[in-house]
Design an enzyme around this catalytic site. Structure first.
Site, mmCIF file in Angstrom:
data_model
loop_
_atom_site.group_PDB
_atom_site.id
_atom_site.type_symbol
_atom_site.label_atom_id
_atom_site.label_comp_id
_atom_site.label_asym_id
_atom_site.label_seq_id
_atom_site.Cartn_x
_atom_site.Cartn_y
_atom_site.Cartn_z
ATOM 1 N N ASP A 78 -55.297 48.972 30.220
ATOM 2 C CA ASP A 78 -55.731 50.343 29.923
ATOM 3 C C ASP A 78 -56.123 51.072 31.208
ATOM 4 O OD1 ASP A 78 -56.790 52.686 28.965
ATOM 5 O OD2 ASP A 78 -58.230 51.757 27.607
ATOM 6 N N ARG A 138 -54.537 52.070 22.796
ATOM 7 C CA ARG A 138 -55.925 51.621 22.924
ATOM 8 C C ARG A 138 -56.231 50.634 21.803
ATOM 9 N NH1 ARG A 138 -59.904 56.280 25.420
ATOM 10 N NH2 ARG A 138 -59.538 55.578 27.545
ATOM 11 N N GLN A 145 -56.385 45.975 26.277
ATOM 12 C CA GLN A 145 -57.525 46.433 27.078
ATOM 13 C C GLN A 145 -57.339 46.165 28.564
ATOM 14 O OE1 GLN A 145 -61.044 44.700 25.356
ATOM 15 N NE2 GLN A 145 -61.338 46.402 23.942
ATOM 16 N N TYR A 199 -60.712 58.745 20.716
ATOM 17 C CA TYR A 199 -60.813 60.131 21.156
ATOM 18 C C TYR A 199 -61.396 60.992 20.038
ATOM 19 C CZ TYR A 199 -57.711 58.845 24.994
ATOM 20 O OH TYR A 199 -57.163 58.265 26.099
ATOM 21 N N SER A 238 -58.749 53.994 31.044
ATOM 22 C CA SER A 238 -60.156 53.597 31.054
ATOM 23 C C SER A 238 -60.600 53.178 32.447
ATOM 24 C CB SER A 238 -60.396 52.464 30.054
ATOM 25 O OG SER A 238 -60.302 52.936 28.725
#
Length: 379
Positions: free
Chosen positions: A127, A119, A124, A224, A130
């Site tokens: 990902d 991450r 991005q 997280y 996500s």
């Protein structure tokens, strides 16, 4: 490269790893794409759409595949049919797929796990956690609205005023924020809580009220939360109990890949909810945030219905597949920047996602799990 897209065979999986509109992204740089017959049907993409996009539709795409794309891990029989040095890209929960990981190691297959993509800003667009959480967060809010036998929004009529439903969301990661946004769009009054300090401002930016408890925050790596101790968990449940009891709908989304979901809500807390209340537990697949939840089922606890999410992104296979496929295509572009496979394991994205390569388990937690600590006490 010769790219193979396989049909998903695991129960409740309707997604596909590549959608027709993205086939051209691969063929434009010289890759050939073979799609297994019927691979996209669950996501409403038929074989003709793939053929029109420039892919070949075949019964067995694995025979000469150099790169294999899937959502769920290949089954062991399929893995054994891969050519040596082939590369697989999929979700790969290694702690649950230890036999498959051993096979991939012993066969010399390179496996990349989408949930292990770091991450970081540069990753991005790859990902998949996500993108799939976005789908799941939307879905769980819609499920809550569907099960709740009352309006979400305020209604003022000549016959009287119907107050809005109150929804509480626990966990404000990608899924939680999307659940908040969707519940707000539907007109509910939304309150939300997350153990990370930064989440309060994100909750407010969605138009919800941030629940603030007098407890230390638990900021962790990669966005997280850190695991909480049992005493803090007990205090948190005690402080959240009144919010749960007053909610018409409760949505829980707290999960960390590879770990058992934390129990945020006890059975006793659910039993204090009003008749007709609804609980939606997005983390049911990994043990659940709600005591007594069952993945894939609706159970009754007290006077509330408790819905246990099971592979929730696959319940919206069209948009979930489109987003996942874009993540995969972006990763393939990194794997083969000029159309030729260049597995640069000095690149932090590929190094982070790589589970097996050249007969070695490269993902350290998985290696320790399967082979034990390194000699000399390393781990």
């Amino acid at each position: 490269m010769r790219v193979a897209v396989v049909r998903e065979t695991r129960e409740a999986e309707a997604r596909v790893a590549l959608v027709p509109e993205l086939v051209a992204k691969l063929t434009a740089v010289g890759h050939t794409v073979a799609v297994e017959t019927g691979a996209g049907l669950g996501a409403l993409a038929d074989d003709a759409a793939y053929a029109e996009a420039g892919a070949s539709v075949v019964d067995d795409p694995l025979a000469d595949a150099e790169l294999v794309l899937s959502v769920q891990p290949l089954d062991r029989e399929a893995a054994r049919r891969l050519p040596e040095h082939a590369v697989t890209v999929s979700f790969l929960p290694t702690a649950l797929e230890t036999d498959l990981v051993r096979d991939l190691r012993d066969l010399g297959i390179t496996s990349l796990a989408m949930e292990l993509v770091p991450r970081i800003s540069r990753a991005q667009s790859m990902d998949a956690l996500s993108s799939q959480s976005l789908v799941a967060g939307y879905r769980c809010a819609v499920v809550c609205a569907g099960l709740l036998r009352r309006f979400f929004p305020l209604n003022m009529t000549a016959a009287g005023t119907v107050p809005p439903a109150e929804v509480v969301v626990l966990g404000a990661g990608v899924a939680g924020l999307q659940a908040i946004a969707t519940a707000k769009r539907l007109g509910a009054v939304v309150k939300a809580y997350d153990v990370r300090a930064a989440a309060a401002e994100e909750i407010r930016s969605m138009g919800a009220q941030a629940i603030e408890l007098d407890l230390p925050t638990l900021e962790g790596a990669g966005g997280y939360a850190r695991e909480m101790g049992e005493e803090r968990a007990r205090l948190q449940r005690e402080l959240l109990a009144p919010y749960v009891a007053n909610a018409d709908g409760l949505i829980t989304t707290a999960a960390v890949p590879g770990r058992t979901a934390p129990v945020l809500v006890t059975r006793a807390m659910v039993e204090q909810m009003r008749p007709g209340s609804v609980v939606v537990d997005l983390a049911a697949d990994s043990g659940g945030n709600v005591e007594g939840v069952v993945a894939g089922e609706v159970v009754r606890i007290g006077q509330a219905q408790v819905w246990g999410g099971r592979n929730v992104p696959a319940q919206m296979p069209g948009p979930a597949s489109r987003l996942y496929a874009q993540n995969v295509v972006n990763l393939v572009a990194l794997l083969a920047p000029e159309g030729e496979l260049v597995l640069d394991l000095d690149d932090e994205i590929l190094a982070g996602a790589c589970v097996t390569h050249a007969g070695v388990i490269r993902h350290e937690p998985t290696r320790v799990l399967l082979e034990g600590p390194a000699e000399g006490g390393g781990a």
